[in-house]
Design an enzyme around this catalytic site. Structure first.
Site, PDB file in Angstrom:
ATOM      1  N   SER A 156       0.820  -1.209   0.000  1.00 40.04           N
ATOM      2  CA  SER A 156       0.000   0.000   0.000  1.00 40.04           C
ATOM      3  C   SER A 156       0.855   1.262   0.000  1.00 40.04           C
ATOM      4  O   SER A 156       0.351   2.354  -0.271  1.00 40.04           O
ATOM      5  CB  SER A 156      -0.915   0.014   1.225  1.00 40.04           C
ATOM      6  OG  SER A 156      -0.165   0.092   2.424  1.00 40.04           O
ATOM      7  N   GLN A 157       2.154   1.121   0.279  1.00 37.18           N
ATOM      8  CA  GLN A 157       3.030   2.298   0.299  1.00 37.18           C
ATOM      9  C   GLN A 157       3.143   2.955  -1.065  1.00 37.18           C
ATOM     10  O   GLN A 157       3.365   4.165  -1.152  1.00 37.18           O
ATOM     11  CB  GLN A 157       4.410   1.924   0.833  1.00 37.18           C
ATOM     12  CG  GLN A 157       4.415   1.624   2.317  1.00 37.18           C
ATOM     13  CD  GLN A 157       5.774   1.183   2.817  1.00 37.18           C
ATOM     14  OE1 GLN A 157       6.746   1.129   2.066  1.00 37.18           O
ATOM     15  NE2 GLN A 157       5.855   0.870   4.100  1.00 37.18           N
ATOM     16  N   ASP A 302       1.273  -6.790   9.120  1.00 38.50           N
ATOM     17  CA  ASP A 302       2.463  -6.572   9.941  1.00 38.50           C
ATOM     18  C   ASP A 302       2.369  -7.287  11.285  1.00 38.50           C
ATOM     19  O   ASP A 302       3.386  -7.501  11.948  1.00 38.50           O
ATOM     20  CB  ASP A 302       2.693  -5.073  10.177  1.00 38.50           C
ATOM     21  CG  ASP A 302       3.482  -4.427   9.050  1.00 38.50           C
ATOM     22  OD1 ASP A 302       3.996  -5.153   8.181  1.00 38.50           O
ATOM     23  OD2 ASP A 302       3.589  -3.185   9.038  1.00 38.50           O
ATOM     24  N   LYS A 329       8.685  -8.307   2.675  1.00 37.36           N
ATOM     25  CA  LYS A 329       8.996  -7.327   3.710  1.00 37.36           C
ATOM     26  C   LYS A 329      10.511  -7.341   3.947  1.00 37.36           C
ATOM     27  O   LYS A 329      11.290  -7.659   3.055  1.00 37.36           O
ATOM     28  CB  LYS A 329       8.213  -7.650   4.982  1.00 37.36           C
ATOM     29  CG  LYS A 329       6.702  -7.582   4.822  1.00 37.36           C
ATOM     30  CD  LYS A 329       6.206  -6.157   4.685  1.00 37.36           C
ATOM     31  CE  LYS A 329       4.695  -6.071   4.710  1.00 37.36           C
ATOM     32  NZ  LYS A 329       4.201  -4.681   4.701  1.00 37.36           N
ATOM     33  N   ARG A 333       8.627 -13.166   5.642  1.00 34.47           N
ATOM     34  CA  ARG A 333       8.180 -13.407   7.013  1.00 34.47           C
ATOM     35  C   ARG A 333       7.412 -14.709   7.173  1.00 34.47           C
ATOM     36  O   ARG A 333       7.472 -15.334   8.250  1.00 34.47           O
ATOM     37  CB  ARG A 333       7.338 -12.222   7.505  1.00 34.47           C
ATOM     38  CG  ARG A 333       8.186 -10.994   7.787  1.00 34.47           C
ATOM     39  CD  ARG A 333       7.363  -9.804   8.237  1.00 34.47           C
ATOM     40  NE  ARG A 333       8.253  -8.679   8.550  1.00 34.47           N
ATOM     41  CZ  ARG A 333       7.864  -7.411   8.640  1.00 34.47           C
ATOM     42  NH1 ARG A 333       6.589  -7.105   8.444  1.00 34.47           N
ATOM     43  NH2 ARG A 333       8.726  -6.463   8.925  1.00 34.47           N
ATOM     44  N   ARG A 375      10.565  -7.324  13.310  1.00 32.14           N
ATOM     45  CA  ARG A 375       9.299  -7.937  13.710  1.00 32.14           C
ATOM     46  C   ARG A 375       9.463  -9.414  14.075  1.00 32.14           C
ATOM     47  O   ARG A 375       8.700  -9.936  14.896  1.00 32.14           O
ATOM     48  CB  ARG A 375       8.245  -7.748  12.619  1.00 32.14           C
ATOM     49  CG  ARG A 375       7.959  -6.282  12.344  1.00 32.14           C
ATOM     50  CD  ARG A 375       6.516  -5.986  12.060  1.00 32.14           C
ATOM     51  NE  ARG A 375       6.330  -4.563  11.785  1.00 32.14           N
ATOM     52  CZ  ARG A 375       6.197  -3.624  12.705  1.00 32.14           C
ATOM     53  NH1 ARG A 375       6.222  -3.953  13.995  1.00 32.14           N
ATOM     54  NH2 ARG A 375       6.046  -2.356  12.374  1.00 32.14           N
TER      55      ARG A 375
END
Length: 415
Positions: A156-157, A302, A329, A333, A375
């Site tokens: 979405s960035q 996230d 990411k 992840r 994270r």
């Protein structure tokens, strides 16, 4: 009950820095996040010629609607995805030649859809080594505006960067989005743009697409308070749900919060935790057990690693779906969570966009492979509360978003 003072939101701080730099006048940001990512963003602004003054609890940014003060600059974006995607977009609205590079980790992360969109708007943008990746050079001559189509299904960035660019163009932007992940982050962007005086509307198409129309209003400086980070809060909420007698309250993050990642507490509620969301705070309390579930986390991806690290302690399988974007990411992840859980003796299955974790008792000693991802460290700190012998190969990578995490997490849980 433990009351936790969570640092400011990384997402909100990054957006506020962009908007403040683009606004006419001097903006004051109250309680911005101070971390490697946000410090890198502020340093990038300074390299472009923006005036940024950083006090302990407030940052003051003098905006330049006309673009960077310098006509040439070499900007290092460190590990920050928001820095690496937002700053080239901001610079494109100015006049000059600006080179951007980033860490090896960030060089691997994609920029292609954003680069394509900027070129559609007439921006002269060149990738040096690999198309769609850093390093890149922007030869900026201002942006007229117009219409474009964007696939934001990877991040979405890309959409956020273009939306924030819109008020700086001569004629405005109309952005038609064909796919979108992490939509709540776009809602943060829209709310913040309006706080700085922008006008933007959304029209949903008959077949699921949507078009955002941004007027060429420019921005006006303001005083803006940064709320606590909801993604960071997820580790403390998960710990409260896990530990017998656990209870955590995060002030400043409640029903009026901008950040969609606060919806992680709804997942904990479904698992059996007691959750209270008030106007200005959120409290999670353990009820002594956790249920398995299947959950779509596309909009709050996230926090996927947080749930994955908590999942072995549920009474049934935990299946997390629609999180393909977590593979691009800071690391993959999905695979990183699966790898570490298997090393702890937990049965895990994965697919292109899902992970399923079966109940079990994690056993150490195990060194968690962090892949340099903050994270992964913070998520498996939750697992470590019930698993003696867990360590991390790179515990310091938490400086990206929360340099004091280990001390704060330990203090909150008597360690």
């Amino acid at each position: 009950m433990t009351v936790i003072d969570i640092p400011g939101s990384k997402s909100v701080t990054a957006r506020a820095l962009f908007l403040a730099a683009a606004a006419r006048g001097t903006t004051t940001l109250l309680k911005p996040l101070r971390s490697d990512d946000t410090e890198g963003f502020a340093e990038g602004l300074k390299a472009l010629g923006y005036e940024v003054r950083q006090d302990e609890d407030a940052w003051h940014i003098t905006g330049r609607p006309e673009g960077p003060a310098h006509d040439t600059a070499d900007v290092y974006c460190r590990d920050g995805a928001t820095t690496a995607r937002f700053l080239p977009t901001l610079a494109a609205a100015g006049h000059g030649t600006y080179r951007f590079d980033a860490s090896a980790q960030m060089r691997r992360r994609p920029l292609g859809p954003l680069s394509t969109a900027l070129r559609t708007l007439g921006v002269d943008l060149t990738h040096e080594d690999r198309e769609g990746h850093h390093p890149l050079t922007v030869a900026a001559r201002g942006i007229k505006g117009g219409a474009l189509t964007l696939d934001a299904g990877q991040s979405s960035q890309y959409l956020t960067a273009l939306l924030m660019l819109g008020p700086l163009t001569a004629e405005g932007l109309a952005i038609t989005v064909t796919d979108l992940v992490s939509e709540p982050y776009v809602e943060i962007t829209l709310a913040m743009m309006r706080s700085f005086g922008a006008r933007v509307t959304r029209e949903d198409g008959p077949e699921g697409g949507r078009t955002y129309t941004v007027e060429p209003t420019g921005y006006t400086a303001t005083t803006y308070a940064v709320e606590p980070d909801a993604s960071t809060s997820s580790y403390f909420f998960a710990a409260a749900a896990l530990l017998p007698g656990g209870e955590v309250t995060v002030p400043g993050l409640g029903a009026n919060a901008l950040q969609g990642d606060l919806a992680f507490v709804d997942v904990l509620r479904r698992m059996g935790a007691d959750v209270r969301v008030e106007d200005d705070r959120t409290t999670v309390r353990s009820t002594g057990s956790l249920r398995g579930l299947t959950v779509n986390m596309r909009d709050i991806s996230d926090t996927m690693p947080t749930l994955a690290a908590l999942a072995p302690f549920a009474d049934g399988p935990v299946r997390i779906e629609d999180v393909a974007n977590t593979r691009v990411k800071e690391c993959d992840r999905l695979d990183a969570c699966a790898e570490n859980l298997r090393r702890l003796g937990i049965e895990v299955h994965t697919g292109p966009d899902w992970i399923e974790i079966h109940p079990g008792t994690p056993t150490g000693p195990v060194e968690i492979a962090t892949h340099g991802d903050h994270r992964i460290v913070m998520s498996f700190a939750v697992t470590a509360l019930r698993t003696p012998g867990i360590s991390f190969d790179d515990p310091g990578c938490v400086r990206k978003t929360f340099p004091g995490f280990h001390a704060a997490f330990g203090a909150a849980h008597g360690r």
